[in-house]
Design an enzyme around this catalytic site. Structure first.
Site, PDB file in Angstrom:
ATOM      1  N   LYS A 150     -10.452   1.293  14.141  1.00 18.04           N
ATOM      2  CA  LYS A 150      -9.044   1.558  14.438  1.00 18.04           C
ATOM      3  C   LYS A 150      -8.842   1.815  15.929  1.00 18.04           C
ATOM      4  O   LYS A 150      -7.806   1.481  16.497  1.00 18.04           O
ATOM      5  CB  LYS A 150      -8.536   2.748  13.609  1.00 18.04           C
ATOM      6  CG  LYS A 150      -8.492   2.496  12.107  1.00 18.04           C
ATOM      7  CD  LYS A 150      -7.594   1.329  11.742  1.00 18.04           C
ATOM      8  CE  LYS A 150      -6.124   1.693  11.777  1.00 18.04           C
ATOM      9  NZ  LYS A 150      -5.266   0.596  11.270  1.00 18.04           N
ATOM     10  N   VAL A 163      -6.943  13.407  -1.362  1.00 16.62           N
ATOM     11  CA  VAL A 163      -7.733  14.392  -2.090  1.00 16.62           C
ATOM     12  C   VAL A 163      -6.895  15.157  -3.110  1.00 16.62           C
ATOM     13  O   VAL A 163      -7.406  15.634  -4.120  1.00 16.62           O
ATOM     14  CB  VAL A 163      -8.397  15.378  -1.096  1.00 16.62           C
ATOM     15  CG1 VAL A 163      -7.362  16.276  -0.440  1.00 16.62           C
ATOM     16  CG2 VAL A 163      -9.450  16.223  -1.786  1.00 16.62           C
ATOM     17  N   ALA A 183       0.433  -2.428   8.717  1.00 18.66           N
ATOM     18  CA  ALA A 183      -0.193  -1.347   7.955  1.00 18.66           C
ATOM     19  C   ALA A 183      -1.431  -1.812   7.216  1.00 18.66           C
ATOM     20  O   ALA A 183      -2.109  -1.001   6.582  1.00 18.66           O
ATOM     21  CB  ALA A 183       0.817  -0.754   6.965  1.00 18.66           C
ATOM     22  N   SER A 220      -3.947 -12.658   3.316  1.00 24.93           N
ATOM     23  CA  SER A 220      -4.840 -11.713   4.002  1.00 24.93           C
ATOM     24  C   SER A 220      -4.641 -11.847   5.501  1.00 24.93           C
ATOM     25  O   SER A 220      -4.520 -12.962   6.026  1.00 24.93           O
ATOM     26  CB  SER A 220      -6.300 -12.000   3.640  1.00 24.93           C
ATOM     27  OG  SER A 220      -7.169 -11.245   4.458  1.00 24.93           O
ATOM     28  N   ASN A 250      -3.933  12.916   7.687  1.00 24.74           N
ATOM     29  CA  ASN A 250      -4.011  12.674   6.248  1.00 24.74           C
ATOM     30  C   ASN A 250      -2.614  12.671   5.642  1.00 24.74           C
ATOM     31  O   ASN A 250      -1.775  13.512   5.966  1.00 24.74           O
ATOM     32  CB  ASN A 250      -4.861  13.756   5.582  1.00 24.74           C
ATOM     33  CG  ASN A 250      -6.297  13.716   6.057  1.00 24.74           C
ATOM     34  OD1 ASN A 250      -7.122  12.987   5.535  1.00 24.74           O
ATOM     35  ND2 ASN A 250      -6.609  14.500   7.091  1.00 24.74           N
ATOM     36  N   ILE A 275       1.432   3.568   2.364  1.00 27.41           N
ATOM     37  CA  ILE A 275       2.287   3.659   3.545  1.00 27.41           C
ATOM     38  C   ILE A 275       3.187   2.433   3.633  1.00 27.41           C
ATOM     39  O   ILE A 275       4.398   2.535   3.873  1.00 27.41           O
ATOM     40  CB  ILE A 275       1.450   3.797   4.825  1.00 27.41           C
ATOM     41  CG1 ILE A 275       0.629   5.087   4.785  1.00 27.41           C
ATOM     42  CG2 ILE A 275       2.341   3.781   6.056  1.00 27.41           C
ATOM     43  CD1 ILE A 275       1.450   6.342   4.780  1.00 27.41           C
ATOM     44  N   GLY A 327       0.826  -1.205   0.000  1.00 28.97           N
ATOM     45  CA  GLY A 327       0.000   0.000   0.000  1.00 28.97           C
ATOM     46  C   GLY A 327       0.856   1.249   0.000  1.00 28.97           C
ATOM     47  O   GLY A 327       2.087   1.195  -0.035  1.00 28.97           O
ATOM     48  N   LYS A 337      -8.411   9.533  12.928  1.00 25.52           N
ATOM     49  CA  LYS A 337      -9.857   9.289  12.938  1.00 25.52           C
ATOM     50  C   LYS A 337     -10.266   8.345  14.063  1.00 25.52           C
ATOM     51  O   LYS A 337     -11.467   8.174  14.333  1.00 25.52           O
ATOM     52  CB  LYS A 337     -10.295   8.736  11.581  1.00 25.52           C
ATOM     53  CG  LYS A 337     -10.176   9.760  10.453  1.00 25.52           C
ATOM     54  CD  LYS A 337     -10.540   9.165   9.121  1.00 25.52           C
ATOM     55  CE  LYS A 337     -10.511  10.235   8.027  1.00 25.52           C
ATOM     56  NZ  LYS A 337      -9.196  10.865   7.861  1.00 25.52           N
TER      57      LYS A 337
END
Length: 634
Positions: free
Chosen positions: A408, A441, A350, A328, A433, A279, A277, A396
């Site tokens: 999370k 974004v 992560a 997974s 973010n 990160i 991913g 978040k």
């Protein structure tokens, strides 16, 4: 051509003597040939013909002059040794000086021809203003003037130095100061701006970018030419890049303790889940640079895993100790087998579902992947004796208003429940973010601008904290080196950014007008989204670490039996309950989990009162929720 000029100029000077029969043609050719060879020897020694004369500066011309002088000196010495007539030497001096002038004239004529040929037509090219009239700006100016393929026509330069104003560099005027940019560029054909000052402070850089945004000119930034390690003759214009949003953050990049990180990783077996991913892949790239004994990449996405594998082996060689496992974290048996086989000493977790609106509509997937995926991986790490387990969390998770944040928060609780037994040290790293990450974004805004708009924002009042991917990864690595047991590490991320301002700046710096040729469309908050994110450092329980940018929150452990009780009941809810049941139970497990409507209503009231929107007082993050008393023991 140089050899021909030396021969020709000297032959012309000796021609009257030849016509009067004062010298023989054979002697004349021998002397001029000797002079020419002497000149050639030193031109080759000084490697004059290795230079690209289109980029030549004073050094190249000086070297050519010295080479000619030494060649003439050698010729003179040989003539003195053979007791030749002084006439040969005097005519050779005159002829060589004349030849040198012609050499320079030909080179300058070629450069003038190139400039005029390149600058003959402005069709398809843009007028540009260069900010910075120092050595870097002047070099860039020369590159733009001398490049046949340049899309820019330099119109002017801008600089704050009083001694440079109203002067010219290569025929291009220098204006100033920079703070008068909007006034100076008004009513000019300039449509592009290049920032060519590489040693600006972040605050000054942001000020200049703000000024550029007011001109509605398209902005480009010159990357640090030293870091680019430019080869001789390479064009500095090739280092001009589009403005990046990190240029607008107005703070220095977070610099962490690399020697500490190197000592933490070197010679150890490291596993990264979610390793392909945004990160996770940067984690793998940075970890690979610290010489681990083995790096294990675990991810369910085969395509991105293959690309990461290819990149790492290309950069570090085919013998780099890399293992890529397609798996997974929801597969408990597979995770257990991987830990049993590789026995990782360090684990960076992560892997997670992170898209807020999607998880609102698929809460069961968020629970399976985030909560149980973390539990299976952390439990395996403890079972097989990993030294440290670092969870990648999110802001978040603080007072969450959505399923993703709530799960999370539960992931953080899982670590507090597993830390009671075994020797594995568990830690959480929480940040906001990430610029350039999947789903960010900023790439969306740039794509929408390229399409001609509209640029869509969810709400004009929304604010966010931003950091770069390298910053986030360095935080994770150093926090892992700090970790003892159960800490939650957070980063001081500077001032928040208003998304509307962000969109407007990107539009202006792309050479457009917000709500003019590029519309900004407000589409409403997405499910689970809130207007603000909590300040990560606004918590009385936080303390500063050795690094002033990293804070740590001490957390109390959760009894293992309580954790198993929560997870057992949550598993049964997944199997037999509805999505509404999952929401209700998560609200019971996470006392700070509130609805976005409730939280946003408070923020809207603050906006309407013309006050700065502030998050509500942070509720205590109970390690043992009261809801546990309502859950029967299993």
């Amino acid at each position: 051509m140089d050899l021909f000029l030396v021969f020709f100029c000297n032959f012309i000077l000796f021609l009257p003597h030849l016509l009067r029969d004062d010298i023989l043609l054979l002697n004349l050719c021998a002397h001029i040939g000797l002079l020419t060879m002497c000149m050639l020897v030193f031109q080759l020694i000084f490697r004059i013909y290795d230079s690209l004369w289109r980029y030549a500066e004073s050094r190249e011309y000086l070297v050519m002059l010295v080479g000619n002088a030494l060649g003439l000196t050698l010729y003179t010495a040989i003539n003195l040794l053979i007791h030749a007539s002084p006439v040969w030497i005097s005519r050779a001096v005159t002829g060589t000086m004349l030849a040198l002038l012609l050499m320079l004239a030909i080179r300058f004529s070629y450069r003038i021809y190139r400039y005029r040929r390149i600058g003959r037509s402005a069709e398809g090219r843009s007028y540009v203003a260069i900010i910075g009239a120092g050595s870097t700006g002047a070099t860039l100016l020369g590159d733009l003037l001398g490049s046949a393929g340049s899309q820019y026509i330099p119109f002017c330069m801008l600089d704050d130095a009083p001694e440079k104003r109203n002067k010219k560099i290569q025929g291009v005027p220098v204006f100033g100061p920079i703070d008068r940019m909007q006034e100076l560029l008004q009513n000019t054909p300039v449509s592009e701006i290049i920032l060519a000052i590489t040693n600006l402070t972040p605050a000054r850089r942001r000020e200049i970018l703000e000024l550029c945004a007011r001109t509605n000119c398209r902005l480009h930034i010159l990357s640090d030419p030293v870091s680019q390690l430019r080869e001789k003759g390479a064009s500095l214009a090739a280092n001009v890049r589009e403005v990046q949003i990190e240029d607008l953050l107005g703070r220095k990049p977070v610099e962490l303790d690399n020697p500490r990180i190197a000592e933490f990783i070197r010679g150890k077996t490291v596993m990264v889940t979610g390793g392909s991913g945004s990160i996770g892949s940067e984690l793998c790239r940075q970890i690979a640079g610290y010489a681990p004994r083995r790096l294990i990449v675990v991810d369910i996405a085969e395509n991105s895993s293959y690309e990461l594998q290819h990149d790492l082996l290309h950069q570090y060689g085919e013998d780099f100790p890399l293992a890529v496992e397609i798996a997974s974290v929801r597969d408990r048996k597979k995770i257990d087998r991987l830990f049993s086989h590789y026995r990782p000493e360090l684990v960076f977790h992560a892997a997670a579902h992170k898209h807020v609106p999607l998880m609102e509509s698929c809460p069961e997937e968020a629970v399976k992947n985030n909560v149980f995926g973390t539990y299976y991986t952390a439990l395996a790490a403890r079972t097989y004796g990993a030294e440290k387990f670092v969870l990648i969390s999110t802001d978040k998770a603080v007072n969450p208003t959505n399923i993703m944040g709530a799960t999370k928060q539960l992931c953080e609780m899982v670590l507090q429940g597993l830390r009671n037994e075994g020797s594995t040290e568990f830690a959480v790293v929480r940040f906001g973010n990430v610029l350039g990450s999947n789903g960010s974004v900023i790439p969306l805004f740039k794509k929408q601008i390229a399409y001609g708009g509209p640029v869509t924002i969810t709400d004009r009042r929304i604010i966010r904290y931003f950091m770069t991917i390298p910053e986030a990864v360095q935080l994770v690595l150093e926090a892992g080196s700090f970790a003892k047991s159960g800490e939650v590490f957070v980063l001081d991320m500077g001032e928040p950014v208003k998304i509307l301002d962000l969109a407007e700046k990107l539009i202006r710096l792309s050479g457009h007008t917000p709500n003019g040729d590029i519309k900004i469309q407000e589409i409403g908050l997405r499910p689970g989204e809130k207007l603000f994110e909590e300040l990560l450092t606004d918590n009385a329980n936080l303390r500063r670490t050795e690094n002033e940018k990293i804070y740590v929150e001490e957390r109390l452990p959760i009894p293992t039996s309580q954790l198993e009780n929560y997870l057992q009941y949550l598993s049964e809810t997944l199997e037999t309950g509805t999505r509404a049941d999952i929401f209700r139970y998560l609200h019971r497990l996470v006392p700070t989990f509130r609805t976005p409507d409730e939280v946003n209503a408070e923020a809207i009231q603050a906006f309407q009162a013309e006050e700065k929107p502030a998050p509500p007082a942070a509720q205590p993050l109970h390690p043992m929720p009261e809801a546990a008393r309502l859950i029967p023991a299993k």
